[in-house]
Design an enzyme around this catalytic site. Structure first.
Site, PDB file in Angstrom:
ATOM      1  N   LYS A   1       0.858  -1.189   0.000  1.00 16.39           N
ATOM      2  CA  LYS A   1       0.000   0.000   0.000  1.00 16.39           C
ATOM      3  C   LYS A   1       0.890   1.233   0.000  1.00 16.39           C
ATOM      4  CE  LYS A   1      -4.419   1.143   0.233  1.00 16.39           C
ATOM      5  NZ  LYS A   1      -5.566   0.397  -0.324  1.00 16.39           N
TER       6      LYS A   1
HETATM    7  P1  NAD Z   1     -13.248   8.445  -3.272  1.00 19.72           P
HETATM    8  O1  NAD Z   1     -12.292   9.481  -2.881  1.00 19.72           O
HETATM    9  O2  NAD Z   1     -13.648   8.292  -4.710  1.00 19.72           O
HETATM   10  O3  NAD Z   1     -14.631   8.597  -2.471  1.00 19.72           O
HETATM   11  C1  NAD Z   1     -14.737   8.813  -1.103  1.00 19.72           C
HETATM   12  C2  NAD Z   1     -16.045   9.552  -0.873  1.00 19.72           C
HETATM   13  O4  NAD Z   1     -16.270   9.665   0.531  1.00 19.72           O
HETATM   14  C3  NAD Z   1     -16.045  10.959  -1.438  1.00 19.72           C
HETATM   15  O5  NAD Z   1     -17.245  11.196  -2.151  1.00 19.72           O
HETATM   16  C4  NAD Z   1     -15.943  11.832  -0.200  1.00 19.72           C
HETATM   17  O6  NAD Z   1     -16.552  13.103  -0.365  1.00 19.72           O
HETATM   18  C5  NAD Z   1     -16.654  10.995   0.820  1.00 19.72           C
HETATM   19  N1  NAD Z   1     -16.285  11.330   2.189  1.00 19.72           N
HETATM   20  C6  NAD Z   1     -15.098  11.754   2.668  1.00 19.72           C
HETATM   21  N2  NAD Z   1     -15.149  11.979   3.997  1.00 19.72           N
HETATM   22  C7  NAD Z   1     -16.402  11.680   4.356  1.00 19.72           C
HETATM   23  C8  NAD Z   1     -17.079  11.688   5.594  1.00 19.72           C
HETATM   24  N3  NAD Z   1     -16.469  12.083   6.717  1.00 19.72           N
HETATM   25  N4  NAD Z   1     -18.369  11.306   5.623  1.00 19.72           N
HETATM   26  C9  NAD Z   1     -18.994  10.921   4.500  1.00 19.72           C
HETATM   27  N5  NAD Z   1     -18.403  10.880   3.296  1.00 19.72           N
HETATM   28  C10 NAD Z   1     -17.122  11.261   3.237  1.00 19.72           C
HETATM   29  O7  NAD Z   1     -12.650   7.080  -2.697  1.00 19.72           O
HETATM   30  P2  NAD Z   1     -12.999   5.589  -3.124  1.00 19.72           P
HETATM   31  O8  NAD Z   1     -12.008   5.157  -4.133  1.00 19.72           O
HETATM   32  O9  NAD Z   1     -14.454   5.454  -3.404  1.00 19.72           O
HETATM   33  O10 NAD Z   1     -12.631   4.816  -1.776  1.00 19.72           O
HETATM   34  C11 NAD Z   1     -13.531   4.743  -0.680  1.00 19.72           C
HETATM   35  C12 NAD Z   1     -13.097   3.611   0.230  1.00 19.72           C
HETATM   36  O11 NAD Z   1     -13.060   2.395  -0.505  1.00 19.72           O
HETATM   37  C13 NAD Z   1     -11.711   3.772   0.859  1.00 19.72           C
HETATM   38  O12 NAD Z   1     -11.740   3.203   2.155  1.00 19.72           O
HETATM   39  C14 NAD Z   1     -10.830   2.925  -0.059  1.00 19.72           C
HETATM   40  O13 NAD Z   1      -9.676   2.461   0.616  1.00 19.72           O
HETATM   41  C15 NAD Z   1     -11.784   1.801  -0.370  1.00 19.72           C
HETATM   42  N6  NAD Z   1     -11.444   1.073  -1.587  1.00 19.72           N
HETATM   43  C16 NAD Z   1     -11.410   1.686  -2.805  1.00 19.72           C
HETATM   44  C17 NAD Z   1     -11.122   0.945  -3.951  1.00 19.72           C
HETATM   45  C18 NAD Z   1     -11.160   1.547  -5.322  1.00 19.72           C
HETATM   46  O14 NAD Z   1     -11.043   0.798  -6.306  1.00 19.72           O
HETATM   47  N7  NAD Z   1     -11.346   2.845  -5.484  1.00 19.72           N
HETATM   48  C19 NAD Z   1     -10.833  -0.418  -3.843  1.00 19.72           C
HETATM   49  C20 NAD Z   1     -10.864  -1.020  -2.588  1.00 19.72           C
HETATM   50  C21 NAD Z   1     -11.178  -0.257  -1.466  1.00 19.72           C
END
Ligand code: NAD
Length: 461
Positions: free
Chosen positions: A92
């Site tokens: 990571k």
């Molecule tokens: P992203 O940045 O696209 O989306 C995150 C969203 O959460 C945003 O819309 C943001 O405004 C919102 N947010 C931030 N703080 C917040 C809060 N306090 N309350 C409510 N909403 C809030 O990120 P993502 O890629 O969708 O990732 C989200 C989660 O999924 C993370 O934990 C990441 O590690 C996990 N994840 C992502 C992927 C991927 O392929 N993108 C894969 C596995 C795991």
């Protein structure tokens, strides 16, 4: 969580510790000249386990990034890859930065400089360490990284495989952007296929009509909510974002809320639903399925006993703290763990990496041949029907659907669906089959750690 699982296993002495610890974490501090002065940034790339190489894991851009977090997320990647059988070790990365404070040009310079530091130490490399997007990063950053790698390794024919989650025109794969949300949907579908599991959550029937609350309408949350609403009949009653939450018992229009969010940078002011500024409270509302898809630790000892959802699927990494997990398990809440629930991203990243190494788009060789063979069968059926005067009629739309050979997107979705089903079934077998396992998280850890241990054993360690 790891400790709870290994206590149920019979690992050779010392192997437990070898698997638990992070192999290495590289910290880099670098300067970039911006707006007339040098800004210093701190970044990390952590390698948890190299039982398989390359190691894999996203790069996160957020102010909360620190060594502990990166190491924990790298460990989770090891287990996640083992659980969904992608042939990678766990890694990571993270950069302590608030990406919203920089314009695109500045972000490009920062990203290229960070990538340069990692590439020159083989911490980005197609055969050793392959990053992907995570919170705060996306296709754009991956395109900069692959370009930076290619510039520094001009004769590496596999340069494009150095990172996944790229745009299609930089060697990406159809279906990668939606993959993690799509995986959440497939995970829930598999959960609802077994009435025993549904009953354990105190629910009944299918996904149709289930009331869902989602936290975070970013990449993962948006796609999960959108597909569940459009294809499975789920009703998205609540959406929690950074600036508060929207709630509507009759269901929110996910696409409309998402458009609003993209345009206005928040959900405040969205006209067709009630808004509450205290977003986190909506986590505690009545619903059938809660999908935390934003950040870690949002369900913790402060609110765990007030969470009413009988089923939580961890779309984000680590949204439930270990303490809250205890509270929820005692209450009988069913938790589909992050290790499995958000593995759709790494699964499709694996397909992308394979595509890059094979230098050919999936389906390119077979698609038309498949269509020709199907056409043969249809022609023959039609000939038989007319020769014998049977008057057979194929149902409307059948011919068109049957004749169409699969394109890359369909193949990717099929591979993802298969992966999510098989991994869930492995967890389910342990969950139902062992008296000492009463939750899916422990089951997931047992399956994953056993596979990592088997790999170490095979190496004679
Ligand atoms: P992203 O940045 O696209 O989306 C995150 C969203 O959460 C945003 O819309 C943001 O405004 C919102 N947010 C931030 N703080 C917040 C809060 N306090 N309350 C409510 N909403 C809030 O990120 P993502 O890629 O969708 O990732 C989200 C989660 O999924 C993370 O934990 C990441 O590690 C996990 N994840 C992502 C992927 C991927 O392929 N993108 C894969 C596995 C795991």
């Amino acid at each position: 969580m790891f400790n709870r699982a290994v206590a149920l296993m019979d690992l050779p002495p010392g192997l437990e510790e070898k698997i638990r610890v992070c192999n290495a974490t590289y910290t880099v501090r670098f300067g970039v000249r911006l707006r007339g002065q040098i800004h210093t940034f701190t970044g990390y790339r952590s390698v948890h386990s190299e039982h398989m190489e390359p190691v894999k894991g996203g790069i996160r851009y957020a102010m909360g990034v620190n060594q502990d977090e990166v190491e924990a997320l790298a460990a989770l990647m090891t287990y996640k890859c083992a659980l969904v059988e992608t042939p990678f070790g766990g890694s990571k990365g993270g950069l302590r930065i608030d990406p919203r404070e920089y314009d695109e040009h500045e972000l490009e310079r920062i990203t290229r400089r960070f990538a340069y530091e990692l590439i020159k130490r083989d911490l980005i490399n197609p055969s050793q360490n392959v990053p992907a997007p995570d919170m705060g990063t996306g296709e754009r950053e991956m395109a900069w990284i692959v370009d930076q790698y290619a510039r520094m390794n001009t004769t590496d024919i596999n340069a494009r495989a150095c990172v996944t989650g790229k745009p299609l025109n930089s060697g990406g794969i159809a279906g990668r952007v939606e993959a993690t949300g799509r995986g959440v949907q497939y995970a829930l579908r598999e959960f609802f296929r077994d009435p025993r599991d549904v009953e354990k959550a105190g629910l009944s029937g299918s996904l149709d009509g289930k009331r869902v609350i989602v936290q975070g309408l970013g990449n993962v949350g948006y796609h999960a909510a959108k597909f569940l609403q459009e294809e499975d009949g789920a009703v998205i009653v609540g959406i929690i974002e950074r600036d508060g939450a929207l709630y509507d018992e009759s269901g929110l229009d996910v696409n409309a809320v998402h458009d609003w969010l993209v345009k206005h940078g928040g959900v405040t002011g969205y006209p067709d639903a009630g808004h509450t500024a205290e977003g986190a409270v909506v986590l505690e509302q009545e619903c059938d399925i809660l999908i935390p898809a934003a950040l870690e630790g949002v369900i913790n000892l402060q609110n765990a006993d007030r969470i009413k959802a009988p089923l939580i699927i961890e779309a984000a990494n680590g949204p439930i703290t270990a303490g809250a997990d205890d509270v929820l398990r005692k209450k009988g809440t069913i938790i589909i763990p992050d290790m499995y629930a958000n593995a759709g991203g790494v699964t499709v990243s694996y397909f992308e990496w394979v595509k890059n190494l094979s230098h050919i788009r999936f389906g390119r060789m077979q698609r038309r041949q498949e269509e020709t063979r199907h056409q043969l069968l249809i022609d023959e059926l039609e000939r038989l029907s007319s020769d014998r005067g049977l008057g057979w009629q194929l149902s409307p739309g059948f011919k068109e659907k049957y004749l169409r050979g699969a394109d890359e997107l369909e193949l990717v979705r099929s591979g993802l669906d298969d992966t999510m089903r098989i991994a869930y079934q492995a967890m389910r077998e342990v969950w139902h089959g062992r008296d000492d396992v009463d939750d899916l998280r422990t089951a997931a850890y047992l399956v994953a750690i056993e596979r990592v241990a088997a790999s170490y054993r095979a190496k004679g360690l």
